[in-house]
Design an enzyme around this catalytic site. Structure first.
Site, short mmCIF file in Angstrom:
data_model
loop_
_atom_site.label_atom_id
_atom_site.label_comp_id
_atom_site.label_asym_id
_atom_site.label_seq_id
_atom_site.Cartn_x
_atom_site.Cartn_y
_atom_site.Cartn_z
N ASP A 29 0.99 -1.29 -0.04
CA ASP A 29 0.00 0.07 -0.11
C ASP A 29 0.99 1.30 0.18
O ASP A 29 2.03 1.28 0.84
CB ASP A 29 -1.00 0.15 1.03
N HIS A 99 -10.39 -5.36 -3.32
CA HIS A 99 -9.06 -5.47 -2.99
C HIS A 99 -9.22 -5.85 -1.24
O HIS A 99 -10.00 -5.49 -0.79
CB HIS A 99 -8.00 -4.42 -3.18
N MET A 100 -8.08 -6.93 -1.14
CA MET A 100 -8.02 -7.16 0.49
C MET A 100 -6.85 -6.42 1.00
O MET A 100 -5.77 -6.80 0.37
CB MET A 100 -7.98 -8.90 0.45
N HIS A 101 -7.15 -5.91 2.15
CA HIS A 101 -5.99 -5.28 2.91
C HIS A 101 -5.46 -6.42 3.61
O HIS A 101 -6.21 -6.82 4.48
CB HIS A 101 -6.34 -4.11 3.60
P1 AMP Z 1 -9.73 1.23 0.12
O1 AMP Z 1 -10.18 2.44 0.97
O2 AMP Z 1 -10.00 0.11 0.81
O3 AMP Z 1 -10.37 1.63 -1.53
O4 AMP Z 1 -8.23 1.14 -0.09
C1 AMP Z 1 -7.60 1.94 -1.15
C2 AMP Z 1 -6.02 1.90 -0.79
O5 AMP Z 1 -5.35 1.86 -1.93
C3 AMP Z 1 -5.61 3.09 0.20
O6 AMP Z 1 -5.16 2.10 1.30
C4 AMP Z 1 -4.57 3.74 -0.55
O7 AMP Z 1 -3.61 4.16 0.27
C5 AMP Z 1 -3.93 2.55 -1.49
N1 AMP Z 1 -3.63 3.11 -2.81
C6 AMP Z 1 -4.10 3.82 -3.55
N2 AMP Z 1 -3.15 4.15 -4.66
C7 AMP Z 1 -2.25 3.24 -4.56
C8 AMP Z 1 -0.98 3.12 -5.57
N3 AMP Z 1 -1.05 3.65 -6.58
N4 AMP Z 1 -0.21 2.05 -4.99
C9 AMP Z 1 -0.47 1.45 -3.83
N5 AMP Z 1 -1.48 1.65 -2.86
C10 AMP Z 1 -2.55 2.72 -3.38
#
Ligand code: AMP
Length: 116
Positions: A29, A99-101
């Site tokens: 992330d 996506h899965m965190h």
């Molecule tokens: P969500 O809020 O569950 O949609 O999570 C989206 C995640 O994507 C956030 O934790 C962001 O920090 C991450 N994110 C956004 N753009 C990028 C990127 N270019 N590379 C890696 N992570 C990203």
């Protein structure tokens, strides 16, 4: 309209990819909320959990085995970790490509911020 995650999966924009196969891609992330914060993403673009189809069950289950493997590789399998999938506005979803965190490496605290 491809999301930023589709471009990462296609390696059109840079990211720290830690795992990729024909079904899923995992990368760090960009704004980590814990010492380990990795996103595990289906290669096929599914906007939200609301869009999941029954024929995708095997592929979505694969997210978990990849999460388990990455957790072990990052040394957090024993200490523990949290898997989160946000859905739409109330869930806090920002990128509309399911996506899965995978979060770990510290005590993560309560699952949700306590209500005021
Ligand atoms: P969500 O809020 O569950 O949609 O999570 C989206 C995640 O994507 C956030 O934790 C962001 O920090 C991450 N994110 C956004 N753009 C990028 C990127 N270019 N590379 C890696 N992570 C990203």
């Amino acid at each position: 309209m491809p999301t930023i995650f589709s471009k990462i999966i296609a390696r059109e924009i840079p990211a720290q990819i830690v795992y990729q196969d024909e079904q899923v891609t995992a990368f760090k992330d960009i704004s980590p909320q814990a010492p380990t914060h990795i996103l595990i993403v289906p290669n096929v673009e599914i906007p939200t959990v609301n869009d999941v189809q029954p024929e995708q069950e095997q592929m979505l289950g694969h997210l978990f085995t990849v999460a388990r493997q990455i957790a072990a590789e990052h040394g957090i399998a024993e200490s523990g970790y949290r898997l989160i999938i946000n859905c739409k506005e109330d869930g806090g979803q920002e990128v509309f490509h399911l996506h899965m965190h995978l979060l770990g490496g510290r005590r993560l605290g309560p699952m949700l911020a306590k209500r005021e």
